[in-house]
Design an enzyme around this catalytic site. Structure first.
Site, mmCIF file in Angstrom:
data_model
loop_
_atom_site.group_PDB
_atom_site.id
_atom_site.type_symbol
_atom_site.label_atom_id
_atom_site.label_comp_id
_atom_site.label_asym_id
_atom_site.label_seq_id
_atom_site.Cartn_x
_atom_site.Cartn_y
_atom_site.Cartn_z
ATOM 1 N N LYS A 13 10.409 -18.873 21.821
ATOM 2 C CA LYS A 13 11.881 -18.788 21.642
ATOM 3 C C LYS A 13 12.471 -17.692 22.542
ATOM 4 O O LYS A 13 13.455 -17.911 23.238
ATOM 5 C CB LYS A 13 12.244 -18.492 20.164
ATOM 6 C CG LYS A 13 11.732 -19.528 19.174
ATOM 7 C CD LYS A 13 12.132 -19.190 17.759
ATOM 8 C CE LYS A 13 11.552 -17.894 17.226
ATOM 9 N NZ LYS A 13 10.072 -17.899 17.128
ATOM 10 N N ARG A 88 17.010 -17.972 9.671
ATOM 11 C CA ARG A 88 15.602 -18.211 9.352
ATOM 12 C C ARG A 88 15.409 -18.686 7.923
ATOM 13 O O ARG A 88 14.283 -18.957 7.520
ATOM 14 C CB ARG A 88 14.855 -16.898 9.501
ATOM 15 C CG ARG A 88 13.875 -16.844 10.630
ATOM 16 C CD ARG A 88 13.328 -15.460 10.606
ATOM 17 N NE ARG A 88 12.100 -15.316 11.289
ATOM 18 C CZ ARG A 88 11.985 -14.878 12.537
ATOM 19 N NH1 ARG A 88 13.048 -14.617 13.249
ATOM 20 N NH2 ARG A 88 10.804 -14.689 13.057
ATOM 21 N N ARG A 127 -0.039 -11.615 23.672
ATOM 22 C CA ARG A 127 1.289 -11.114 24.076
ATOM 23 C C ARG A 127 1.263 -9.590 24.198
ATOM 24 O O ARG A 127 0.667 -8.900 23.376
ATOM 25 C CB ARG A 127 2.349 -11.512 23.044
ATOM 26 C CG ARG A 127 3.699 -10.857 23.346
ATOM 27 C CD ARG A 127 4.837 -11.454 22.582
ATOM 28 N NE ARG A 127 4.688 -11.390 21.153
ATOM 29 C CZ ARG A 127 5.531 -11.965 20.306
ATOM 30 N NH1 ARG A 127 6.563 -12.640 20.753
ATOM 31 N NH2 ARG A 127 5.340 -11.869 19.011
ATOM 32 N N ARG A 160 2.480 -5.837 19.632
ATOM 33 C CA ARG A 160 3.276 -5.705 18.400
ATOM 34 C C ARG A 160 2.357 -5.669 17.179
ATOM 35 O O ARG A 160 1.379 -6.392 17.119
ATOM 36 C CB ARG A 160 4.250 -6.895 18.274
ATOM 37 C CG ARG A 160 5.524 -6.690 19.037
ATOM 38 C CD ARG A 160 6.399 -7.908 19.131
ATOM 39 N NE ARG A 160 6.586 -8.662 17.904
ATOM 40 C CZ ARG A 160 7.376 -9.740 17.811
ATOM 41 N NH1 ARG A 160 8.060 -10.161 18.877
ATOM 42 N NH2 ARG A 160 7.502 -10.387 16.682
ATOM 43 N N ARG A 171 2.957 -14.943 8.995
ATOM 44 C CA ARG A 171 4.214 -15.349 9.637
ATOM 45 C C ARG A 171 4.279 -16.876 9.759
ATOM 46 O O ARG A 171 5.339 -17.463 9.594
ATOM 47 C CB ARG A 171 4.342 -14.683 11.012
ATOM 48 C CG ARG A 171 4.597 -13.187 10.900
ATOM 49 C CD ARG A 171 4.320 -12.468 12.193
ATOM 50 N NE ARG A 171 5.194 -12.852 13.273
ATOM 51 C CZ ARG A 171 4.892 -12.683 14.565
ATOM 52 N NH1 ARG A 171 3.733 -12.152 14.916
ATOM 53 N NH2 ARG A 171 5.746 -13.035 15.486
HETATM 54 P P1 AP5 Z 1 7.724 -15.478 22.877
HETATM 55 O O1 AP5 Z 1 8.756 -16.077 23.782
HETATM 56 O O2 AP5 Z 1 7.683 -14.010 22.723
HETATM 57 O O3 AP5 Z 1 7.725 -16.236 21.469
HETATM 58 P P2 AP5 Z 1 8.751 -16.167 20.258
HETATM 59 O O4 AP5 Z 1 8.882 -17.550 19.741
HETATM 60 O O5 AP5 Z 1 9.995 -15.455 20.674
HETATM 61 O O6 AP5 Z 1 7.862 -15.309 19.290
HETATM 62 P P3 AP5 Z 1 8.226 -14.124 18.276
HETATM 63 O O7 AP5 Z 1 6.891 -13.666 17.750
HETATM 64 O O8 AP5 Z 1 9.061 -13.095 18.936
HETATM 65 O O9 AP5 Z 1 8.982 -14.888 17.216
HETATM 66 P P4 AP5 Z 1 9.137 -14.488 15.760
HETATM 67 O O10 AP5 Z 1 10.179 -15.455 15.380
HETATM 68 O O11 AP5 Z 1 7.949 -14.461 14.922
HETATM 69 O O12 AP5 Z 1 9.481 -12.933 15.877
HETATM 70 P P5 AP5 Z 1 10.839 -12.157 15.794
HETATM 71 O O13 AP5 Z 1 10.770 -11.072 16.770
HETATM 72 O O14 AP5 Z 1 12.010 -13.067 15.795
HETATM 73 O O15 AP5 Z 1 6.296 -15.989 23.409
HETATM 74 C C1 AP5 Z 1 5.100 -15.558 22.789
HETATM 75 C C2 AP5 Z 1 4.043 -15.290 23.861
HETATM 76 O O16 AP5 Z 1 3.708 -16.522 24.498
HETATM 77 C C3 AP5 Z 1 4.516 -14.356 24.996
HETATM 78 O O17 AP5 Z 1 3.422 -13.605 25.437
HETATM 79 C C4 AP5 Z 1 4.988 -15.320 26.111
HETATM 80 O O18 AP5 Z 1 4.841 -14.748 27.386
HETATM 81 C C5 AP5 Z 1 4.049 -16.506 25.892
HETATM 82 N N1 AP5 Z 1 4.652 -17.802 26.169
HETATM 83 C C6 AP5 Z 1 5.911 -18.224 25.876
HETATM 84 N N2 AP5 Z 1 6.066 -19.512 26.237
HETATM 85 C C7 AP5 Z 1 4.861 -19.919 26.773
HETATM 86 C C8 AP5 Z 1 4.402 -21.154 27.305
HETATM 87 N N3 AP5 Z 1 5.182 -22.250 27.380
HETATM 88 N N4 AP5 Z 1 3.120 -21.189 27.750
HETATM 89 C C9 AP5 Z 1 2.309 -20.095 27.666
HETATM 90 N N5 AP5 Z 1 2.701 -18.912 27.175
HETATM 91 C C10 AP5 Z 1 3.970 -18.820 26.715
HETATM 92 O O19 AP5 Z 1 10.724 -11.566 14.301
HETATM 93 C C11 AP5 Z 1 9.779 -10.585 13.965
HETATM 94 C C12 AP5 Z 1 9.941 -10.226 12.500
HETATM 95 O O20 AP5 Z 1 11.270 -9.674 12.286
HETATM 96 C C13 AP5 Z 1 9.849 -11.383 11.500
HETATM 97 O O21 AP5 Z 1 8.522 -11.658 11.126
HETATM 98 C C14 AP5 Z 1 10.686 -10.850 10.324
HETATM 99 O O22 AP5 Z 1 9.946 -9.899 9.568
HETATM 100 C C15 AP5 Z 1 11.814 -10.104 11.032
HETATM 101 N N6 AP5 Z 1 12.975 -10.961 11.286
HETATM 102 C C16 AP5 Z 1 13.489 -11.290 12.501
HETATM 103 N N7 AP5 Z 1 14.550 -12.103 12.360
HETATM 104 C C17 AP5 Z 1 14.725 -12.280 11.031
HETATM 105 C C18 AP5 Z 1 15.641 -13.042 10.265
HETATM 106 N N8 AP5 Z 1 16.600 -13.787 10.846
HETATM 107 N N9 AP5 Z 1 15.512 -13.009 8.918
HETATM 108 C C19 AP5 Z 1 14.574 -12.256 8.302
HETATM 109 N N10 AP5 Z 1 13.654 -11.530 8.982
HETATM 110 C C20 AP5 Z 1 13.730 -11.547 10.337
#
Ligand code: AP5
Length: 213
Positions: A13, A88, A127, A160, A171
């Site tokens: 994402k 979410r 990552r 992370r 997660r």
């Molecule tokens: P990346 O693009 O970083 O993936 P992502 O989907 O953004 O992953 P996140 O882990 O950031 O998502 P998340 O939703 O769990 O975490 P968030 O920070 O929102 O890609 C991942 C890796 O793969 C990278 O190394 C990239 O280079 C690689 N990659 C990407 N595309 C690729 C491809 N096509 N091929 C190969 N490699 C690829 O949330 C973290 C925490 O915050 C949550 O667990 C929760 O506790 C809290 N939180 C955040 N938002 C909320 C909310 N709205 N409500 C409640 N809690 C929340």
């Protein structure tokens, strides 16, 4: 353009949001990045959120909705945004709908990106993020030129806390139970566009381009 990106952790994402930012000149609103910035600055919000994030649980809806309400007031949101990691839960989606109604805005699309769990675990385990500028790398797919050093700013790369194996599984479970139901929520509003997240970054980006046609 007002777009939501929904998908399991690590599906890409954030990576795809950054490409949409470049293409449409709109901001990426990542609740995960906003929370991590609060943790780094050791704010009260950050301290509260960290207890949930470390365990791979969701931060309470009221905290997230207030953060978004304040963010929407900023001038750069006027012509659109990419919502990355928000909403979410169903209450967050309902809260967002209320906010949008008040400011007379409508969403253009909800992009639902999918990939299988084995691929997600591979991507998350490898990552690395820059602690200075937040740039994201992948040791397998898009490594930095120098080990543990950011290509853009020279900052140190780190893993992370929530990318450790036990937390990744939590997660994924939380995604299935609390976030996956949003697909049905937005399907009923005729906003869902499904995108295959299993290809390369460019292939997924092309899938998104087609989905937004
Ligand atoms: P990346 O693009 O970083 O993936 P992502 O989907 O953004 O992953 P996140 O882990 O950031 O998502 P998340 O939703 O769990 O975490 P968030 O920070 O929102 O890609 C991942 C890796 O793969 C990278 O190394 C990239 O280079 C690689 N990659 C990407 N595309 C690729 C491809 N096509 N091929 C190969 N490699 C690829 O949330 C973290 C925490 O915050 C949550 O667990 C929760 O506790 C809290 N939180 C955040 N938002 C909320 C909310 N709205 N409500 C409640 N809690 C929340």
């Amino acid at each position: 353009m007002r777009v939501i990106l929904i998908g399991p952790p690590g599906v890409g994402k954030g990576t795809q949001a950054k490409l949409l930012v470049k293409k449409y000149h709109i901001p990426q609103i990542s609740t995960g990045d906003m929370l991590r910035a609060n943790i780094q600055q050791n704010t009260a919000l950050g301290q509260h959120a960290n207890t949930f994030m470390e365990a791979g649980k969701l931060v309470p809806d009221d905290v997230i909705l207030e953060m978004i309400r304040v963010r929407f007031l900023e001038a750069d949101c006027k012509d659109g945004y990419v919502l990355d990691g928000f909403p979410r839960t169903i209450p967050q989606a309902e809260g967002l709908e209320l906010m949008l109604k008040k400011i007379d805005q409508k969403l253009d699309a909800v992009l639902v990106i999918t990939a299988d769990n084995a691929e997600i675990i591979r991507r998350l385990s490898s990552r690395r993020s820059c602690q200075e500028c937040g740039a994201v790398y992948n040791l397998l797919f898009s490594p930095p030129h120098k080990t543990d050093i950011c290509d853009h700013c020279g900052g140190k790369l780190y893993q992370r806390d929530d990318d450790k194996p036990a937390t990744i599984q939590n997660r994924l479970d939380v995604y299935e139970s609390q976030t996956a139901p949003l697909v049905e929520f937005y399907y009923k509003m005729d906003l869902v566009r499904k995108v295959n997240g299993m290809g390369t970054i460019d292939e997924v980006s092309e899938g998104i381009r087609k989905a937004l046609e």
